[in-house]
Design a protein around this motif. Sequence first.
Motif, PDB file in Angstrom:
ATOM      1  N   ASN B 106      30.761  30.802 -29.360  1.00 17.88           N
ATOM      2  CA  ASN B 106      30.514  32.017 -30.126  1.00 17.88           C
ATOM      3  C   ASN B 106      31.343  32.063 -31.401  1.00 17.88           C
ATOM      4  OD1 ASN B 106      30.221  33.150 -26.965  1.00 17.88           O
ATOM      5  ND2 ASN B 106      28.647  33.785 -28.408  1.00 17.88           N
ATOM      6  N   VAL B 107      32.597  31.655 -31.286  1.00 14.38           N
ATOM      7  CA  VAL B 107      33.477  31.671 -32.461  1.00 14.38           C
ATOM      8  C   VAL B 107      32.961  30.693 -33.512  1.00 14.38           C
ATOM      9  CG1 VAL B 107      35.815  31.205 -33.286  1.00 14.38           C
ATOM     10  CG2 VAL B 107      35.483  32.313 -31.070  1.00 14.38           C
ATOM     11  N   LEU B 108      32.633  29.483 -33.053  1.00 12.68           N
ATOM     12  CA  LEU B 108      32.128  28.450 -33.967  1.00 12.68           C
ATOM     13  C   LEU B 108      30.808  28.896 -34.610  1.00 12.68           C
ATOM     14  CD1 LEU B 108      32.850  25.573 -34.842  1.00 12.68           C
ATOM     15  CD2 LEU B 108      31.401  24.725 -32.990  1.00 12.68           C
ATOM     16  N   ALA B 109      29.941  29.489 -33.788  1.00  9.92           N
ATOM     17  CA  ALA B 109      28.622  29.897 -34.281  1.00  9.92           C
ATOM     18  C   ALA B 109      28.751  30.978 -35.354  1.00  9.92           C
ATOM     19  CB  ALA B 109      27.758  30.404 -33.137  1.00  9.92           C
ATOM     20  N   ALA B 110      29.661  31.930 -35.155  1.00 16.56           N
ATOM     21  CA  ALA B 110      29.832  32.992 -36.147  1.00 16.56           C
ATOM     22  C   ALA B 110      30.289  32.389 -37.471  1.00 16.56           C
ATOM     23  CB  ALA B 110      30.821  34.035 -35.644  1.00 16.56           C
ATOM     24  N   GLY B 111      31.232  31.453 -37.400  1.00 14.83           N
ATOM     25  CA  GLY B 111      31.715  30.806 -38.615  1.00 14.83           C
ATOM     26  C   GLY B 111      30.618  30.012 -39.303  1.00 14.83           C
ATOM     27  N   LEU B 112      29.859  29.256 -38.508  1.00 13.76           N
ATOM     28  CA  LEU B 112      28.775  28.466 -39.087  1.00 13.76           C
ATOM     29  C   LEU B 112      27.663  29.359 -39.636  1.00 13.76           C
ATOM     30  CD1 LEU B 112      28.578  25.577 -36.474  1.00 13.76           C
ATOM     31  CD2 LEU B 112      29.205  25.368 -38.878  1.00 13.76           C
ATOM     32  N   GLY B 113      27.498  30.539 -39.046  1.00 12.64           N
ATOM     33  CA  GLY B 113      26.498  31.478 -39.541  1.00 12.64           C
ATOM     34  C   GLY B 113      26.755  31.840 -40.995  1.00 12.64           C
ATOM     35  N   VAL B 114      28.041  31.949 -41.344  1.00 15.32           N
ATOM     36  CA  VAL B 114      28.402  32.278 -42.721  1.00 15.32           C
ATOM     37  C   VAL B 114      28.170  31.080 -43.644  1.00 15.32           C
ATOM     38  CG1 VAL B 114      30.287  33.035 -44.208  1.00 15.32           C
ATOM     39  CG2 VAL B 114      30.104  33.915 -41.882  1.00 15.32           C
ATOM     40  N   LEU B 180      31.786  38.866 -30.469  1.00 14.80           N
ATOM     41  CA  LEU B 180      31.776  39.648 -29.233  1.00 14.80           C
ATOM     42  C   LEU B 180      30.356  40.016 -28.800  1.00 14.80           C
ATOM     43  CD1 LEU B 180      34.878  42.006 -29.611  1.00 14.80           C
ATOM     44  CD2 LEU B 180      34.625  39.923 -28.255  1.00 14.80           C
ATOM     45  N   ALA B 181      29.518  40.418 -29.762  1.00 16.09           N
ATOM     46  CA  ALA B 181      28.152  40.803 -29.402  1.00 16.09           C
ATOM     47  C   ALA B 181      27.413  39.603 -28.809  1.00 16.09           C
ATOM     48  CB  ALA B 181      27.416  41.359 -30.614  1.00 16.09           C
ATOM     49  N   GLY B 182      27.587  38.424 -29.417  1.00 13.66           N
ATOM     50  CA  GLY B 182      26.944  37.226 -28.888  1.00 13.66           C
ATOM     51  C   GLY B 182      27.472  36.896 -27.499  1.00 13.66           C
ATOM     52  N   TRP B 183      28.751  37.066 -27.325  1.00 11.23           N
ATOM     53  CA  TRP B 183      29.361  36.771 -26.030  1.00 11.23           C
ATOM     54  C   TRP B 183      28.809  37.696 -24.951  1.00 11.23           C
ATOM     55  CZ3 TRP B 183      32.942  39.363 -22.769  1.00 11.23           C
ATOM     56  CH2 TRP B 183      33.534  38.536 -21.808  1.00 11.23           C
ATOM     57  N   VAL B 184      28.714  38.991 -25.276  1.00 12.95           N
ATOM     58  CA  VAL B 184      28.178  39.962 -24.315  1.00 12.95           C
ATOM     59  C   VAL B 184      26.728  39.625 -23.973  1.00 12.95           C
ATOM     60  CG1 VAL B 184      27.466  42.372 -24.038  1.00 12.95           C
ATOM     61  CG2 VAL B 184      29.729  41.844 -24.968  1.00 12.95           C
ATOM     62  N   ILE B 185      25.927  39.335 -24.999  1.00 11.24           N
ATOM     63  CA  ILE B 185      24.519  39.014 -24.758  1.00 11.24           C
ATOM     64  C   ILE B 185      24.413  37.758 -23.885  1.00 11.24           C
ATOM     65  CG2 ILE B 185      22.374  38.237 -25.882  1.00 11.24           C
ATOM     66  CD1 ILE B 185      23.094  40.149 -28.203  1.00 11.24           C
ATOM     67  N   GLY B 186      25.307  36.784 -24.107  1.00 12.22           N
ATOM     68  CA  GLY B 186      25.328  35.587 -23.270  1.00 12.22           C
ATOM     69  C   GLY B 186      25.643  35.910 -21.822  1.00 12.22           C
ATOM     70  N   LYS B 187      26.607  36.807 -21.621  1.00 10.45           N
ATOM     71  CA  LYS B 187      27.003  37.190 -20.260  1.00 10.45           C
ATOM     72  C   LYS B 187      25.875  37.883 -19.512  1.00 10.45           C
ATOM     73  CE  LYS B 187      31.073  35.724 -19.708  1.00 10.45           C
ATOM     74  NZ  LYS B 187      31.014  34.495 -18.954  1.00 10.45           N
ATOM     75  N   LEU B 188      25.008  38.578 -20.257  1.00 13.06           N
ATOM     76  CA  LEU B 188      23.941  39.343 -19.613  1.00 13.06           C
ATOM     77  C   LEU B 188      22.827  38.445 -19.091  1.00 13.06           C
ATOM     78  CD1 LEU B 188      23.703  42.371 -22.086  1.00 13.06           C
ATOM     79  CD2 LEU B 188      24.675  42.358 -19.793  1.00 13.06           C
ATOM     80  N   LYS B 189      22.841  37.155 -19.486  1.00 17.36           N
ATOM     81  CA  LYS B 189      21.845  36.182 -19.000  1.00 17.36           C
ATOM     82  C   LYS B 189      20.418  36.678 -19.221  1.00 17.36           C
ATOM     83  CE  LYS B 189      24.742  33.296 -16.701  1.00 17.36           C
ATOM     84  NZ  LYS B 189      25.494  32.868 -17.887  1.00 17.36           N
ATOM     85  N   LEU B 190      20.054  36.804 -20.483  1.00 12.67           N
ATOM     86  CA  LEU B 190      18.754  37.388 -20.798  1.00 12.67           C
ATOM     87  C   LEU B 190      17.736  36.341 -21.239  1.00 12.67           C
ATOM     88  CD1 LEU B 190      20.068  40.482 -22.740  1.00 12.67           C
ATOM     89  CD2 LEU B 190      19.410  40.334 -20.355  1.00 12.67           C
ATOM     90  N   GLU B 191      17.972  35.075 -20.913  1.00 10.98           N
ATOM     91  CA  GLU B 191      17.050  34.022 -21.350  1.00 10.98           C
ATOM     92  C   GLU B 191      15.613  34.325 -20.945  1.00 10.98           C
ATOM     93  OE1 GLU B 191      20.078  33.472 -20.491  1.00 10.98           O
ATOM     94  OE2 GLU B 191      20.952  31.996 -21.850  1.00 10.98           O
ATOM     95  N   GLY B 192      15.432  35.021 -19.836  1.00  9.00           N
ATOM     96  CA  GLY B 192      14.094  35.352 -19.371  1.00  9.00           C
ATOM     97  C   GLY B 192      13.380  36.361 -20.257  1.00  9.00           C
ATOM     98  N   TRP B 193      14.138  37.006 -21.144  1.00  6.83           N
ATOM     99  CA  TRP B 193      13.531  38.025 -21.993  1.00  6.83           C
ATOM    100  C   TRP B 193      13.068  37.477 -23.342  1.00  6.83           C
ATOM    101  CZ3 TRP B 193      16.761  43.173 -21.306  1.00  6.83           C
ATOM    102  CH2 TRP B 193      16.670  43.547 -19.952  1.00  6.83           C
ATOM    103  N   LEU B 194      13.078  36.177 -23.489  1.00  6.37           N
ATOM    104  CA  LEU B 194      12.471  35.588 -24.682  1.00  6.37           C
ATOM    105  C   LEU B 194      10.955  35.684 -24.528  1.00  6.37           C
ATOM    106  CD1 LEU B 194      14.625  32.341 -24.922  1.00  6.37           C
ATOM    107  CD2 LEU B 194      14.731  34.288 -26.463  1.00  6.37           C
ATOM    108  N   GLN B 195      10.220  35.603 -25.646  1.00  5.07           N
ATOM    109  CA  GLN B 195       8.764  35.544 -25.532  1.00  5.07           C
ATOM    110  C   GLN B 195       8.391  34.265 -24.783  1.00  5.07           C
ATOM    111  OE1 GLN B 195       6.972  38.002 -26.277  1.00  5.07           O
ATOM    112  NE2 GLN B 195       7.542  38.986 -28.195  1.00  5.07           N
TER     113      GLN B 195
END
Lengths: 76, 354
Positions: B106-114, B180-195
């Motif tokens: 998550n930390v790396l991804a946020a940095g790379l996002g910028v 943090l938001a990405g981390w929380v979403i990861g913890k929720l295990k929502l892969e099934g909610w993709l189209q």
Amino acid sequence: MEIKVLGPGCAKCKATADMITRVAAGAGKAVEIEKIEDMRQIVGFGVMTTPAVVVGGKVVHKGSVPSHDQVLAWLT
Amino acid sequence: MNADMTTPSHPAPRRDWVWHVGLVAFVAVWWLVYGQLVPVAEWITALFPVERDSHAGKAIAFFLYDVPKVMMLLTLIVFAMGVVRSYFSPERTRAMLAGKREGVGNVLAAGLGVMTPFCSCSAVPLFIGLVSAGVPLGVTFSFLIAAPMVNEVALALLFGLVGWKVALTYAAFGLIIAILAGWVIGKLKLEGWLQDWVRDIHSGATAPDAVDDAPRTMVNRYRLGVEAVREIFGRVWMWIILGIGMGALIHGYVPEALMARIMGADAWWSVPAAVLIGIPMYTNAAGVIPIVEALLGKGAALGTVLAFMMAVIALSLPEMIILKQVLTLRLIAVFAGVVGTGILAVGYLFNFLF
């Protein structure tokens, strides 16, 4: 020659198709441009940024409007 | 410089120094002009048939000083960012994030996002490219939240109008929310909610790398910087003028302390209200920040204003409509809820601290 332009219909995708048409006309080449806007098909080519260009089934460019010289190189 | 052999269209080496010298000359001229902005703005304001201390005088001086200042800062920062981004590509980003565990990822991804260059119309293919290569969903979200939130336009305008402290604070908390938001979403295990169709790609093989990145020369990177300046200016110059125009009116005409009552730190409801008002508003940072700066000057609380700005930039309806192609509504709701909560927390924290 068949060229595919991949992109969800954004301004840059249109500019890419226009660029290819213009360069082809200037070089006297007959090209058939197919615009692919369906996201599933775009993703199927494995590109992550659009606009992308496919020539002869191969992705040759992605992520920006290609330059005049780049287009010319694909046509020859 | 043996790359010349493989790229025939590569510019001749003797032209390289023209670019280097040109860049140095440009920065020198930039510096000289930047220092003269205040006297020039005052001089032009004096030409108008209004009192300098009147409402109109204040508004005109504000506008004449801030428009060129912001444009100049934007030119320099966008150019620099364009050059820096030429060292990154979505493909490299994907390779770096694939298989990363949550947390570090998550930390790396946020940095790379910028740092990763892509335009908003590529958000969907990029999302799929990341998820299908095995980047965890939460890590992908960290990337997608940070990219629009911490952008060079926002930073340039904040730096120019409100000061470097607020600009840095905004960048830091934007990254923290993305992580943090990405981390929380990861913890929720929502892969099934993709189209459904996205899930199918997910379980399949990874997409092949399409084109190898051409070797880049320094001049090539400068060109990309210039290209970025041209593109971003084409997109935002109207917003900047409109935004600073609005800001100038607020500066000249809105009475002091009016905003302190509506958007001040004592009004607890002002933070959620700012977020709710911000979501459907679709302008970019260029239009919002001048207004935000003017509101701060009239006594609005920093936290409330930051929350408003983040909601406008990071939680926009058009972006959610684009994401609807790959995410189910439930997942979009979770995304908006988690990011919105983070923004609320930042708003309250700042109102409490400052």
